[in-house]
Design a protein around this motif. Structure first.
Motif, PDB file in Angstrom:
ATOM      1  N   ARG A  83     -10.146 -13.825  -1.777  1.00 48.12           N
ATOM      2  CA  ARG A  83      -9.044 -14.285  -0.920  1.00 48.12           C
ATOM      3  C   ARG A  83      -7.836 -13.357  -0.988  1.00 48.12           C
ATOM      4  N   TYR A  84      -7.926 -12.283  -1.707  1.00 54.99           N
ATOM      5  CA  TYR A  84      -6.829 -11.318  -1.823  1.00 54.99           C
ATOM      6  C   TYR A  84      -7.128 -10.107  -0.935  1.00 54.99           C
ATOM      7  N   THR A  85      -6.173  -9.751  -0.081  1.00 55.59           N
ATOM      8  CA  THR A  85      -6.305  -8.566   0.758  1.00 55.59           C
ATOM      9  C   THR A  85      -5.065  -7.697   0.588  1.00 55.59           C
ATOM     10  N   ALA A  86      -5.287  -6.453   0.182  1.00 56.09           N
ATOM     11  CA  ALA A  86      -4.178  -5.514   0.018  1.00 56.09           C
ATOM     12  C   ALA A  86      -4.196  -4.515   1.164  1.00 56.09           C
ATOM     13  N   THR A  87      -3.006  -4.131   1.616  1.00 50.12           N
ATOM     14  CA  THR A  87      -2.874  -3.085   2.622  1.00 50.12           C
ATOM     15  C   THR A  87      -1.993  -1.981   2.077  1.00 50.12           C
ATOM     16  N   LEU A  88      -2.193  -0.789   2.592  1.00 53.20           N
ATOM     17  CA  LEU A  88      -1.414   0.367   2.156  1.00 53.20           C
ATOM     18  C   LEU A  88      -1.043   1.212   3.359  1.00 53.20           C
ATOM     19  N   ASP A  89       0.229   1.548   3.474  1.00 53.09           N
ATOM     20  CA  ASP A  89       0.717   2.504   4.451  1.00 53.09           C
ATOM     21  C   ASP A  89       1.343   3.647   3.665  1.00 53.09           C
ATOM     22  N   ALA A  90       0.569   4.701   3.453  1.00 47.52           N
ATOM     23  CA  ALA A  90       1.049   5.813   2.630  1.00 47.52           C
ATOM     24  C   ALA A  90       2.167   6.591   3.316  1.00 47.52           C
ATOM     25  N   ASP A  91       2.252   6.506   4.639  1.00 47.35           N
ATOM     26  CA  ASP A  91       3.323   7.209   5.357  1.00 47.35           C
ATOM     27  C   ASP A  91       4.682   6.574   5.083  1.00 47.35           C
ATOM     28  N   THR A  92       4.728   5.247   5.121  1.00 45.68           N
ATOM     29  CA  THR A  92       5.994   4.549   4.869  1.00 45.68           C
ATOM     30  C   THR A  92       6.139   4.146   3.412  1.00 45.68           C
ATOM     31  N   LYS A  93       5.100   4.407   2.599  1.00 45.48           N
ATOM     32  CA  LYS A  93       5.114   4.085   1.173  1.00 45.48           C
ATOM     33  C   LYS A  93       5.326   2.593   0.952  1.00 45.48           C
ATOM     34  N   GLN A  94       4.518   1.826   1.659  1.00 43.49           N
ATOM     35  CA  GLN A  94       4.590   0.378   1.537  1.00 43.49           C
ATOM     36  C   GLN A  94       3.191  -0.192   1.346  1.00 43.49           C
ATOM     37  N   SER A  95       3.142  -1.287   0.582  1.00 39.68           N
ATOM     38  CA  SER A  95       1.895  -2.013   0.407  1.00 39.68           C
ATOM     39  C   SER A  95       2.198  -3.498   0.454  1.00 39.68           C
ATOM     40  N   SER A  96       1.188  -4.272   0.815  1.00 33.79           N
ATOM     41  CA  SER A  96       1.331  -5.722   0.782  1.00 33.79           C
ATOM     42  C   SER A  96       0.073  -6.332   0.182  1.00 33.79           C
ATOM     43  N   LEU A  97       0.253  -7.501  -0.397  1.00 39.55           N
ATOM     44  CA  LEU A  97      -0.870  -8.288  -0.913  1.00 39.55           C
ATOM     45  C   LEU A  97      -0.823  -9.649  -0.237  1.00 39.55           C
ATOM     46  N   HIS A  98      -1.883  -9.971   0.489  1.00 39.54           N
ATOM     47  CA  HIS A  98      -1.960 -11.235   1.211  1.00 39.54           C
ATOM     48  C   HIS A  98      -2.919 -12.169   0.472  1.00 39.54           C
ATOM     49  N   ILE A  99      -2.441 -13.367   0.194  1.00 37.89           N
ATOM     50  CA  ILE A  99      -3.275 -14.387  -0.442  1.00 37.89           C
ATOM     51  C   ILE A  99      -3.600 -15.438   0.609  1.00 37.89           C
ATOM     52  N   THR A 100      -4.875 -15.660   0.841  1.00 38.75           N
ATOM     53  CA  THR A 100      -5.323 -16.604   1.860  1.00 38.75           C
ATOM     54  C   THR A 100      -5.738 -17.921   1.210  1.00 38.75           C
TER      55      THR A 100
END
Lengths: 113, 116
Positions: A61-78
């Protein structure tokens, strides 16, 4: 100044709801980014690891995203569960710092019934 | 496999006392690490050992010494404890094992140290 900043510092969510945690970093040159879950009184446990070429990775249920250009990541818990109550830590590694990790301060998540 | 084990789990010291925190791993990892975790801050690296026989300073090494006793064991010593060393200490290990990412660090359960 910490090179890994997480937001929010803490959040409370109802069981069954979704939530998203944010991580901004300035670590350079970037090698990989990982999310850890740390239960109270325990050591951190890895959820996901992403390298520069990966922009999303899931672990149940954990999904991580990465945007290396903007140096941002998120972790989504469903569909959160009570067992998701923990601190979630964003960790970034640079290519020129063998084995050395930069840790964020963590987001404390509390899931209530 | 037990993974990474640490002893003791809790410890209270008086200022000026010394002690050694023990860490062992059974995953045949080459690299081991010591971190401290303070409230509101991320984990900070104290010392690390890239391989058996080598140790290097991390971000906050002052007041600590380490010994890589063998491939399995990595100890952290406080020679003269100070209240500023009150913290939770974590040992971790990483290395190539079958089916496991070389980047992965595996953490022990931690030692909660209070210096009064």
């Amino acid at each position: 100044k910490n090179q890994v900043e997480q937001s929010p510092q803490s959040l409370i969510i109802l069981e069954g709801k979704n939530c998203t945690l944010q991580c901004n970093y300035t670590v350079s040159p970037f090698s990989n980014l990982r999310w850890y879950k740390q239960d109270t009184g325990r050591g951190p446990v890895s959820l996901t690891i992403m390298t520069f070429s990966e922009n999303t990775k899931s672990n149940g249920r954990y999904t991580a995203t990465l945007d290396a250009d903007t140096k941002q990541s998120s972790l989504h818990i469903t569909a959160s569960q009570l067992s998701d109550s923990a601190s979630y830590i964003c960790v970034v590694s640079a290519t020129d710092s063998w084995g050395k990790l930069q840790f964020g301060a963590g987001t404390q998540v509390v899931v209530t019934p | 496999n037990a993974g990474v084990t640490q002893t003791p789990k809790f410890q209270v010291l008086k200022t000026g006392q010394s002690m050694t925190l023990q860490c062992a791993q059974d995953m045949n990892h080459n690299s081991m690490y010591w971190y401290r975790q303070d409230p509101g801050m991320g984990l900070r690296l104290i010392y690390y050992s890239a391989s058996e026989g080598t140790t290097d300073k991390g971000e906050v090494p002052n007041g600590y010494n380490v010994s890589r006793l063998n491939k399995r064991e990595f100890s952290l010593r406080l020679e003269s404890a100070a209240p500023s060393q009150t913290s939770v200490y974590f040992c971790a290990s990483s290395g190539r094992s079958s089916g496991i990412s070389p980047y992965e660090q595996y953490f022990g359960p931690g030692t909660r140290l209070t210096v009064t």
